[in-house]
Motif scaffolding. Structure first.
Motif, short mmCIF file in Angstrom:
data_model
loop_
_atom_site.label_atom_id
_atom_site.label_comp_id
_atom_site.label_asym_id
_atom_site.label_seq_id
_atom_site.Cartn_x
_atom_site.Cartn_y
_atom_site.Cartn_z
N ASN A 138 0.83 -1.21 0.00
CA ASN A 138 0.00 0.00 0.00
C ASN A 138 0.86 1.26 0.00
OD1 ASN A 138 -2.60 -1.13 -0.09
ND2 ASN A 138 -2.44 -1.65 2.08
N ARG A 139 1.97 1.23 0.71
CA ARG A 139 2.88 2.38 0.70
C ARG A 139 3.43 2.61 -0.70
NH1 ARG A 139 6.55 1.32 6.14
NH2 ARG A 139 4.91 1.80 7.65
N GLN A 140 3.80 1.52 -1.36
CA GLN A 140 4.35 1.64 -2.71
C GLN A 140 3.30 2.21 -3.66
OE1 GLN A 140 7.51 1.11 -3.65
NE2 GLN A 140 6.93 1.88 -5.67
N THR A 141 2.08 1.72 -3.56
CA THR A 141 0.99 2.23 -4.39
C THR A 141 0.76 3.71 -4.12
OG1 THR A 141 -0.06 0.06 -4.40
CG2 THR A 141 -1.46 1.94 -4.95
N TYR A 142 0.77 4.08 -2.89
CA TYR A 142 0.57 5.49 -2.51
C TYR A 142 1.67 6.36 -3.08
CZ TYR A 142 0.13 9.65 0.41
OH TYR A 142 0.00 10.95 0.84
N THR A 144 3.64 5.90 -5.66
CA THR A 144 3.58 6.04 -7.11
C THR A 144 2.41 6.92 -7.52
OG1 THR A 144 2.33 3.97 -7.32
CG2 THR A 144 4.73 3.85 -7.59
N ARG A 145 1.35 6.92 -6.74
CA ARG A 145 0.17 7.74 -7.03
C ARG A 145 0.42 9.21 -6.70
NH1 ARG A 145 -3.74 5.37 -3.68
NH2 ARG A 145 -3.55 7.16 -2.32
N VAL A 146 1.12 9.48 -5.60
CA VAL A 146 1.33 10.84 -5.12
C VAL A 146 2.43 11.56 -5.90
CG1 VAL A 146 2.09 12.21 -3.13
CG2 VAL A 146 0.45 10.37 -2.83
N VAL A 147 3.45 10.84 -6.28
CA VAL A 147 4.60 11.47 -6.96
C VAL A 147 4.29 11.82 -8.36
CG1 VAL A 147 6.97 11.11 -7.75
CG2 VAL A 147 6.24 10.31 -5.52
#
Length: 147
Positions: A138-142, A144-147
């Motif tokens: 979930n951190r990785q998904t977040y 990639t979504r935020v950057v």
């Protein structure tokens, strides 16, 4: 207005504990027991099971020497371990026994109050270990979504 005895005042205050209120003493207790070192110390003292990755924390509570705790809790400084053990002793969660040997032997064990907290904290530790992969994903998904 009727005056209250000290016991009545304590009983009233206890009935009014509310951690959502900034001045409530239970908030300070929650702050202390939510510390990672407290959780790990309780887990270590609360179980005689092997303390290896993936091992559950079932089993009987055990007495541990200071040096055993320090070896087991990778990354804890001597200062932090000492401070945390003192705070747990002060709150009545851990008892400290000093044996006058050469060198002095100091050991720690959970009190009944500490055991009751350990039962709650064991589930938190187990949850963190079981769900770490999910959290990392979930951190990785977040990221990639935020950057």
């Amino acid at each position: 207005m009727a005056t209250m005895t000290a016991a009545q005042q304590r009983a009233q205050a206890k009935a009014e504990y509310n951690a959502f209120v900034a001045a409530c003493p239970s908030r300070k207790l929650l702050d202390r027991i939510s510390d990672k070192w407290v959780t790990l110390i309780l887990a270590a003292l609360g179980s005689d099971s092997a303390h290896e990755p993936g091992a559950d924390c079932t089993g009987e509570p055990r007495v541990m020497r200071y040096s055993e705790l320090q070896r087991l809790l990778a990354g804890v400084s001597q200062k932090m371990l000492t401070q945390t053990l003192r705070s747990l002793e002060r709150d009545g969660l851990v008892s400290r026994t000093v044996v006058p040997t050469v060198p002095v032997t100091v050991s720690y064990e959970l009190t009944d109050l500490g055991l009751s907290l350990y039962e709650m904290m064991r589930g938190l530790k187990d949850w963190a270990e079981v769900h770490m992969d999910d959290v990392l994903a979930n951190r990785q998904t977040y990221e990639t979504r935020v950057v």
